[in-house]
Design a protein around this motif. Structure first.
Motif, PDB file in Angstrom:
ATOM      1  N   UNK B  13      68.192  47.527  57.934  1.00 14.42           N
ATOM      2  CA  UNK B  13      69.032  47.931  59.062  1.00 14.42           C
ATOM      3  C   UNK B  13      68.145  48.150  60.271  1.00 14.42           C
ATOM      4  N   UNK B  52      77.473  52.400  50.859  1.00 14.07           N
ATOM      5  CA  UNK B  52      78.819  52.987  50.815  1.00 14.07           C
ATOM      6  C   UNK B  52      79.744  52.339  51.844  1.00 14.07           C
ATOM      7  N   UNK B  53      79.294  51.254  52.459  1.00 10.27           N
ATOM      8  CA  UNK B  53      80.192  50.455  53.297  1.00 10.27           C
ATOM      9  C   UNK B  53      80.458  50.970  54.691  1.00 10.27           C
ATOM     10  N   UNK B  54      79.812  52.056  55.123  1.00 10.42           N
ATOM     11  CA  UNK B  54      80.100  52.568  56.457  1.00 10.42           C
ATOM     12  C   UNK B  54      79.076  52.132  57.503  1.00 10.42           C
ATOM     13  N   UNK B  55      77.926  51.647  57.064  1.00 10.85           N
ATOM     14  CA  UNK B  55      76.938  51.110  58.004  1.00 10.85           C
ATOM     15  C   UNK B  55      76.723  49.646  57.639  1.00 10.85           C
ATOM     16  N   UNK B  56      76.830  48.816  58.661  1.00  8.63           N
ATOM     17  CA  UNK B  56      76.674  47.377  58.400  1.00  8.63           C
ATOM     18  C   UNK B  56      75.206  47.011  58.281  1.00  8.63           C
TER      19      UNK B  56
END
Lengths: 250, 301
Positions: B13, B52-56
């Protein structure tokens, strides 16, 4: 879908802001409608017909539309709360998809639209029955249908702002400003373009009563064309909201 | 072979060119209590946020339960990320009802009663979330992760904001859950916590993975034995050590010396060795390096 609606209802039903604004709205609309009968400007009064079928629906819808901004604010507060409380993030962590999050709030928009439309119908209906004959109750009822589209458009616009702008106060201010700017732009010039902008499209669905708008045929055609344009705007708002949230870190 | 619960491949990221997490590869297997250890800003929360799918993620992939990145996978995970996130105007029970609805949990009332009792909030079940203290909010968040008895817990700084008693209780709860055969992924900057709770540990620093190992390996992985000795005349002891190539001084303690000996050296052998040289030891203990020192050694490499 039922699951998402239930979840939204669990969050919404205990939101005090929502209850207060809704009560204000529900008191204001019939009161204003009633108060119009007291208007007397140098002997000029509203014609009796506005409290009778078929005009009662039109008038009820027109007065209700003034206060759509209030309901729009509920939608903005409710949607941006999810960012403020980071519950949108938690809902996703718990297993909702970004698509569900966008759709859930759109169901709320539809829910408010249905509720407001039915409420407006009852106001028009009750005034119509009191001042006229119940056998005429279907006259002019198409205005309620047009009002449904107008309201859906307004609320989707609020929903769009709430999704785009993460700060609640800023979202509300820009939502109000855009309404004002569009109205001003429309009144000074550019009428031929402004009429296709979203808010003007929505508001012209239920035009100002009494003032003639160029004959029944023109008006029905205008409403048909505007309904399609309004629905396209609604779809665009939902689609852009989804695209933006899809790219965003929650 | 053990079932894979989470597999991370090349996950990165970048925030405006600054790498928060770079090229992370990890594998968590069933029944591990997996610690993600690192100082603040080392990328623990970013990593958990991505899986957990909240940060790309900027690049890379992850897979839960060998089932890819599907949103529905998360309904099987009880997760707490960073802060407790609840609706302040709803009560503890009303908030948990929403969580249960999202996770499609059955027997909602029973589950809520169970978890609220587990985190000692049953008495406050009908209080609004906004009236809770920081510790209570954190406990409610932990309670929410336990709803529906998920097979996997993901906990980010779970003892954050708790008082010492609360910390001890929550750690005990996590240890018990781990013993019951659940998989737990836990991020913390508190070494003590990782050491007490976890079976495995990954050390992160500035978004890079420095080391993955079992806790036992981490604490005990040396090719020497460390033995702490003390005697009345430490100087004489030092002279003996200096004259012997097979022993060296690892560290000086408070009135003691920590000796670095050949791997596998027993304490009794050291005792005999010094006794033969005419020194009676008053203190003799096998020395184990703490995780903290190990951690600092790894991070500061």
């Amino acid at each position: 879908m039922i699951n998402l609606i239930t979840i939204e209802w669990m969050k919404l039903r205990r939101l005090v802001t929502m209850k207060i604004i809704l009560v204000i709205y529900m008191l204001l609309v019939p009161s204003i409608y009633l108060l119009l009968s007291q208007v007397n400007i140098f002997g000029w009064t509203f014609p009796d017909t506005i409290w009778k079928f078929p005009e009662s629906y039109h008038f009820a819808a027109y007065i209700s539309s003034w206060f759509n901004l209030l309901i729009g604010m509920i939608i903005i507060v409710f949607t941006t709360n999810e960012l403020k409380y980071k519950t949108q993030r938690q809902n996703m962590i718990d297993g909702l998809s970004k698509g569900s999050i966008i759709m859930a709030k759109f169901y709320v928009v539809i829910g408010f639209t249905v509720f407001i439309t039915i409420y407006t119908f009852f106001i028009g209906f009750i005034f119509g029955v009191i001042n006229g004959d119940i056998s005429d109750m279907f006259d002019g009822i198409h205005q309620i249908g047009a009002y449904f589209i107008e309201t859906l458009g307004y609320f989707s616009f609020a929903y769009f702002f709430a999704n785009m702008i993460r700060l609640p106060a800023l979202a509300i201010i820009l939502y109000l400003l855009s309404t004002i700017i569009e109205a001003i732009a429309g009144s000074i010039a550019f009428q031929e373009y402004v009429q296709f902008l979203p808010l003007t499209t929505f508001s012209k669905l239920v035009p100002i009563p009494i003032i003639p708008t160029g004959g029944d045929l023109e008006m029905i055609w205008g409403q048909g064309g505007r309904t399609i344009l309004a629905l396209i705007y609604v779809l665009v708002f939902v689609f852009i909201s989804y695209k933006v949230i899809k790219r965003r870190d929650i | 072979m053990a079932e894979t619960v989470l597999e991370i491949k090349g996950l990165s990221k970048k925030y405006k060119k600054v790498g928060a997490v770079s090229d992370l590869n990890l594998k968590v297997e069933k029944q591990m209590i997996f610690g993600l250890l690192g100082p603040n800003g080392s990328g623990k929360t970013t990593t958990l946020g991505m899986v957990m799918g909240v940060i790309r993620p900027s690049s890379g992939t992850y897979s839960w339960f060998d089932n890819g990145e599907k949103d529905a996978n998360r309904k099987r995970i009880g997760a707490l990320l960073e802060t407790p996130n609840f609706y302040p105007y709803l009560t503890a029970v009303q908030n948990l009802e929403i969580t249960a609805k999202i996770k499609e949990i059955t027997n909602v009332a029973g589950e809520i009663e169970k978890v609220l009792k587990a985190v000692d909030l049953w008495e406050r079940k009908d209080s609004k979330f906004r009236t809770f203290s920081l510790g209570m909010k954190q406990r409610l968040a932990i309670g929410a992760t336990l709803l529906g008895d998920p097979e996997l817990l993901v906990l980010d700084e779970p003892t954050n904001g708790l008082d010492p008693q609360g910390i001890a209780e929550i750690r005990q709860l996590i240890i018990e859950i781990g013993k019951s055969g659940k998989t737990i992924i836990i991020a913390s900057h508190i070494l003590d916590e990782i050491e007490k709770i976890c079976t495995h540990c990954a050390i992160l620093k500035r978004g890079k993975l420095l080391q993955v190992s079992t806790i036992d390996e981490l604490i005990g992985n040396r090719d020497v034995s460390l033995i702490e000795v003390g005697t009345d005349d430490l100087n004489e002891l030092k002279l003996i050590v200096d004259s012997d190539d097979s022993i060296s001084i690892y560290k000086e303690g408070d009135g003691t010396l920590i000796l670095s000996c050949k791997s596998g050296t027993k304490a009794s052998e050291i005792n005999q060795y010094f006794f033969d040289k005419g020194i009676v030891l008053s203190h003799l203990v096998k020395f184990q390096e703490s995780l903290e020192n190990q951690f600092l050694a790894i991070v500061n490499k």
